[in-house]
Design a protein around this motif. Structure first.
Motif, PDB file in Angstrom:
ATOM      1  N   PHE A  72      47.776 -19.561   2.142  1.00  0.00           N
ATOM      2  CA  PHE A  72      47.408 -18.491   1.214  1.00  0.00           C
ATOM      3  C   PHE A  72      47.191 -17.181   1.964  1.00  0.00           C
ATOM      4  O   PHE A  72      47.728 -16.131   1.594  1.00  0.00           O
ATOM      5  CB  PHE A  72      46.143 -18.892   0.447  1.00  0.00           C
ATOM      6  CG  PHE A  72      45.550 -17.797  -0.380  1.00  0.00           C
ATOM      7  CD1 PHE A  72      46.088 -17.478  -1.624  1.00  0.00           C
ATOM      8  CD2 PHE A  72      44.449 -17.085   0.065  1.00  0.00           C
ATOM      9  CE1 PHE A  72      45.535 -16.460  -2.391  1.00  0.00           C
ATOM     10  CE2 PHE A  72      43.889 -16.071  -0.695  1.00  0.00           C
ATOM     11  CZ  PHE A  72      44.431 -15.757  -1.929  1.00  0.00           C
ATOM     12  N   ILE A  73      46.411 -17.218   3.047  1.00  0.00           N
ATOM     13  CA  ILE A  73      46.103 -16.011   3.813  1.00  0.00           C
ATOM     14  C   ILE A  73      47.351 -15.489   4.520  1.00  0.00           C
ATOM     15  O   ILE A  73      47.586 -14.277   4.559  1.00  0.00           O
ATOM     16  CB  ILE A  73      44.952 -16.258   4.805  1.00  0.00           C
ATOM     17  CG1 ILE A  73      43.645 -16.460   4.042  1.00  0.00           C
ATOM     18  CG2 ILE A  73      44.837 -15.135   5.829  1.00  0.00           C
ATOM     19  CD1 ILE A  73      43.212 -15.285   3.170  1.00  0.00           C
ATOM     20  N   LEU A 100      38.701  -8.874   5.638  1.00  0.00           N
ATOM     21  CA  LEU A 100      39.718  -8.989   4.585  1.00  0.00           C
ATOM     22  C   LEU A 100      39.956 -10.454   4.226  1.00  0.00           C
ATOM     23  O   LEU A 100      40.025 -10.819   3.050  1.00  0.00           O
ATOM     24  CB  LEU A 100      41.023  -8.327   5.025  1.00  0.00           C
ATOM     25  CG  LEU A 100      42.203  -8.462   4.067  1.00  0.00           C
ATOM     26  CD1 LEU A 100      41.890  -7.835   2.717  1.00  0.00           C
ATOM     27  CD2 LEU A 100      43.463  -7.853   4.681  1.00  0.00           C
ATOM     28  N   ILE A 101      40.063 -11.309   5.228  1.00  0.00           N
ATOM     29  CA  ILE A 101      40.277 -12.738   4.984  1.00  0.00           C
ATOM     30  C   ILE A 101      39.108 -13.329   4.195  1.00  0.00           C
ATOM     31  O   ILE A 101      39.322 -14.059   3.229  1.00  0.00           O
ATOM     32  CB  ILE A 101      40.491 -13.493   6.314  1.00  0.00           C
ATOM     33  CG1 ILE A 101      41.839 -13.112   6.924  1.00  0.00           C
ATOM     34  CG2 ILE A 101      40.393 -15.004   6.116  1.00  0.00           C
ATOM     35  CD1 ILE A 101      42.040 -13.594   8.350  1.00  0.00           C
ATOM     36  N   VAL A 102      37.884 -13.005   4.595  1.00  0.00           N
ATOM     37  CA  VAL A 102      36.706 -13.511   3.884  1.00  0.00           C
ATOM     38  C   VAL A 102      36.737 -13.047   2.432  1.00  0.00           C
ATOM     39  O   VAL A 102      36.490 -13.831   1.508  1.00  0.00           O
ATOM     40  CB  VAL A 102      35.403 -13.068   4.596  1.00  0.00           C
ATOM     41  CG1 VAL A 102      34.175 -13.322   3.734  1.00  0.00           C
ATOM     42  CG2 VAL A 102      35.269 -13.775   5.940  1.00  0.00           C
ATOM     43  N   ASP A 103      37.072 -11.788   2.202  1.00  0.00           N
ATOM     44  CA  ASP A 103      37.132 -11.248   0.846  1.00  0.00           C
ATOM     45  C   ASP A 103      38.236 -11.915   0.022  1.00  0.00           C
ATOM     46  O   ASP A 103      38.020 -12.286  -1.137  1.00  0.00           O
ATOM     47  CB  ASP A 103      37.343  -9.736   0.892  1.00  0.00           C
ATOM     48  CG  ASP A 103      37.242  -9.102  -0.480  1.00  0.00           C
ATOM     49  OD1 ASP A 103      36.248  -9.350  -1.184  1.00  0.00           O
ATOM     50  OD2 ASP A 103      38.179  -8.352  -0.853  1.00  0.00           O
ATOM     51  N   LEU A 104      39.415 -12.077   0.607  1.00  0.00           N
ATOM     52  CA  LEU A 104      40.526 -12.727  -0.105  1.00  0.00           C
ATOM     53  C   LEU A 104      40.189 -14.165  -0.480  1.00  0.00           C
ATOM     54  O   LEU A 104      40.500 -14.618  -1.585  1.00  0.00           O
ATOM     55  CB  LEU A 104      41.798 -12.686   0.740  1.00  0.00           C
ATOM     56  CG  LEU A 104      42.477 -11.328   0.876  1.00  0.00           C
ATOM     57  CD1 LEU A 104      43.561 -11.387   1.952  1.00  0.00           C
ATOM     58  CD2 LEU A 104      43.044 -10.863  -0.451  1.00  0.00           C
ATOM     59  N   LEU A 105      39.542 -14.884   0.427  1.00  0.00           N
ATOM     60  CA  LEU A 105      39.166 -16.265   0.126  1.00  0.00           C
ATOM     61  C   LEU A 105      38.084 -16.327  -0.954  1.00  0.00           C
ATOM     62  O   LEU A 105      38.116 -17.210  -1.817  1.00  0.00           O
ATOM     63  CB  LEU A 105      38.716 -16.993   1.392  1.00  0.00           C
ATOM     64  CG  LEU A 105      39.832 -17.270   2.399  1.00  0.00           C
ATOM     65  CD1 LEU A 105      39.260 -17.859   3.685  1.00  0.00           C
ATOM     66  CD2 LEU A 105      40.893 -18.182   1.816  1.00  0.00           C
ATOM     67  N   ALA A 106      37.139 -15.379  -0.938  1.00  0.00           N
ATOM     68  CA  ALA A 106      36.113 -15.343  -1.982  1.00  0.00           C
ATOM     69  C   ALA A 106      36.751 -15.055  -3.344  1.00  0.00           C
ATOM     70  O   ALA A 106      36.393 -15.687  -4.348  1.00  0.00           O
ATOM     71  CB  ALA A 106      35.062 -14.284  -1.646  1.00  0.00           C
ATOM     72  N   GLN A 107      37.697 -14.122  -3.373  1.00  0.00           N
ATOM     73  CA  GLN A 107      38.407 -13.817  -4.624  1.00  0.00           C
ATOM     74  C   GLN A 107      39.181 -15.036  -5.110  1.00  0.00           C
ATOM     75  O   GLN A 107      39.183 -15.338  -6.306  1.00  0.00           O
ATOM     76  CB  GLN A 107      39.372 -12.658  -4.422  1.00  0.00           C
ATOM     77  CG  GLN A 107      38.718 -11.319  -4.232  1.00  0.00           C
ATOM     78  CD  GLN A 107      39.744 -10.241  -3.935  1.00  0.00           C
ATOM     79  OE1 GLN A 107      40.887 -10.301  -4.365  1.00  0.00           O
ATOM     80  NE2 GLN A 107      39.335  -9.238  -3.177  1.00  0.00           N
ATOM     81  N   ARG A 108      39.811 -15.729  -4.194  1.00  0.00           N
ATOM     82  CA  ARG A 108      40.579 -16.925  -4.560  1.00  0.00           C
ATOM     83  C   ARG A 108      39.664 -17.976  -5.178  1.00  0.00           C
ATOM     84  O   ARG A 108      39.993 -18.595  -6.190  1.00  0.00           O
ATOM     85  CB  ARG A 108      41.277 -17.483  -3.315  1.00  0.00           C
ATOM     86  CG  ARG A 108      42.153 -18.677  -3.592  1.00  0.00           C
ATOM     87  CD  ARG A 108      42.797 -19.168  -2.321  1.00  0.00           C
ATOM     88  NE  ARG A 108      43.896 -20.062  -2.650  1.00  0.00           N
ATOM     89  CZ  ARG A 108      44.297 -21.052  -1.881  1.00  0.00           C
ATOM     90  NH1 ARG A 108      43.699 -21.279  -0.721  1.00  0.00           N
ATOM     91  NH2 ARG A 108      45.296 -21.820  -2.242  1.00  0.00           N
ATOM     92  N   ARG A 109      38.517 -18.199  -4.566  1.00  0.00           N
ATOM     93  CA  ARG A 109      37.573 -19.187  -5.089  1.00  0.00           C
ATOM     94  C   ARG A 109      37.082 -18.776  -6.482  1.00  0.00           C
ATOM     95  O   ARG A 109      36.991 -19.601  -7.379  1.00  0.00           O
ATOM     96  CB  ARG A 109      36.360 -19.341  -4.166  1.00  0.00           C
ATOM     97  CG  ARG A 109      36.669 -19.756  -2.756  1.00  0.00           C
ATOM     98  CD  ARG A 109      36.937 -21.243  -2.618  1.00  0.00           C
ATOM     99  NE  ARG A 109      37.189 -21.612  -1.239  1.00  0.00           N
ATOM    100  CZ  ARG A 109      38.387 -21.572  -0.657  1.00  0.00           C
ATOM    101  NH1 ARG A 109      39.437 -21.160  -1.310  1.00  0.00           N
ATOM    102  NH2 ARG A 109      38.545 -21.952   0.593  1.00  0.00           N
ATOM    103  N   ALA A 110      36.747 -17.493  -6.648  1.00  0.00           N
ATOM    104  CA  ALA A 110      36.248 -17.013  -7.941  1.00  0.00           C
ATOM    105  C   ALA A 110      37.320 -17.147  -9.025  1.00  0.00           C
ATOM    106  O   ALA A 110      37.020 -17.579 -10.145  1.00  0.00           O
ATOM    107  CB  ALA A 110      35.798 -15.554  -7.818  1.00  0.00           C
ATOM    108  N   GLN A 111      38.560 -16.807  -8.697  1.00  0.00           N
ATOM    109  CA  GLN A 111      39.643 -16.933  -9.677  1.00  0.00           C
ATOM    110  C   GLN A 111      39.904 -18.382 -10.044  1.00  0.00           C
ATOM    111  O   GLN A 111      40.332 -18.680 -11.148  1.00  0.00           O
ATOM    112  CB  GLN A 111      40.924 -16.283  -9.146  1.00  0.00           C
ATOM    113  CG  GLN A 111      40.844 -14.786  -9.087  1.00  0.00           C
ATOM    114  CD  GLN A 111      42.022 -14.151  -8.370  1.00  0.00           C
ATOM    115  OE1 GLN A 111      42.857 -14.828  -7.777  1.00  0.00           O
ATOM    116  NE2 GLN A 111      42.076 -12.824  -8.400  1.00  0.00           N
TER     117      GLN A 111
END
Length: 129
Positions: A72-73, A100-111
């Motif tokens: 994903f990243i 950026l990676i931490v933010d993208l993974l948090a967004q992925r989890r929330a979605q």
């Protein structure tokens, strides 16, 4: 990084090149001393024992798309504009990339409908054994 994203240090006393930081905000671990060495050199070290990688979860299946965090990243980072070569290895660029990676993974989890999770040593145990 530990103060910003939480995490746990692991390694053996007297071997700072082997200390790893296991982030709490995302499943991401790395060797800060290796990142600092590459920043000093302005390139990846020639020493094969120096691990400059950012390691994500390579197991897939927990997310709706079935892709691992690493896949994903990798896909998301391909969409980010390239960094000038003289800035690629700087600690600032590394910090921004990790953020950026931490933010993208948090967004992925929330979605995906998942609650935020703080990763602990138990979460990393399979990767470190």
């Amino acid at each position: 990084m530990r103060r910003e994203f939480g995490g746990t240090w692991v390694g053996r006393a007297g071997e700072p090149r082997g200390f790893r930081l296991l982030l709490g905000a995302a499943y991401l671990h790395f060797t800060p001393v290796a990142l600092a060495l590459s920043a000093i050199l302005g390139r990846e070290p020639d020493d094969e024992d120096v691990d400059c990688g950012l390691h994500l979860d390579i197991r897939g299946g927990n997310e709706p798309d079935g892709a691992s965090d690493a896949a994903f990243i990798e896909e998301r980072l391909m969409a980010v504009p390239p960094v000038p070569e003289d800035q690629f290895y700087t600690l600032t660029t590394r910090f921004e990339t990790i953020a950026l990676i931490v933010d993208l993974l948090a967004q992925r989890r929330a979605q995906g409908g998942s609650e935020p999770h703080t990763y602990t040593l138990d979460d990393y145990s399979h990767a470190l054994s």
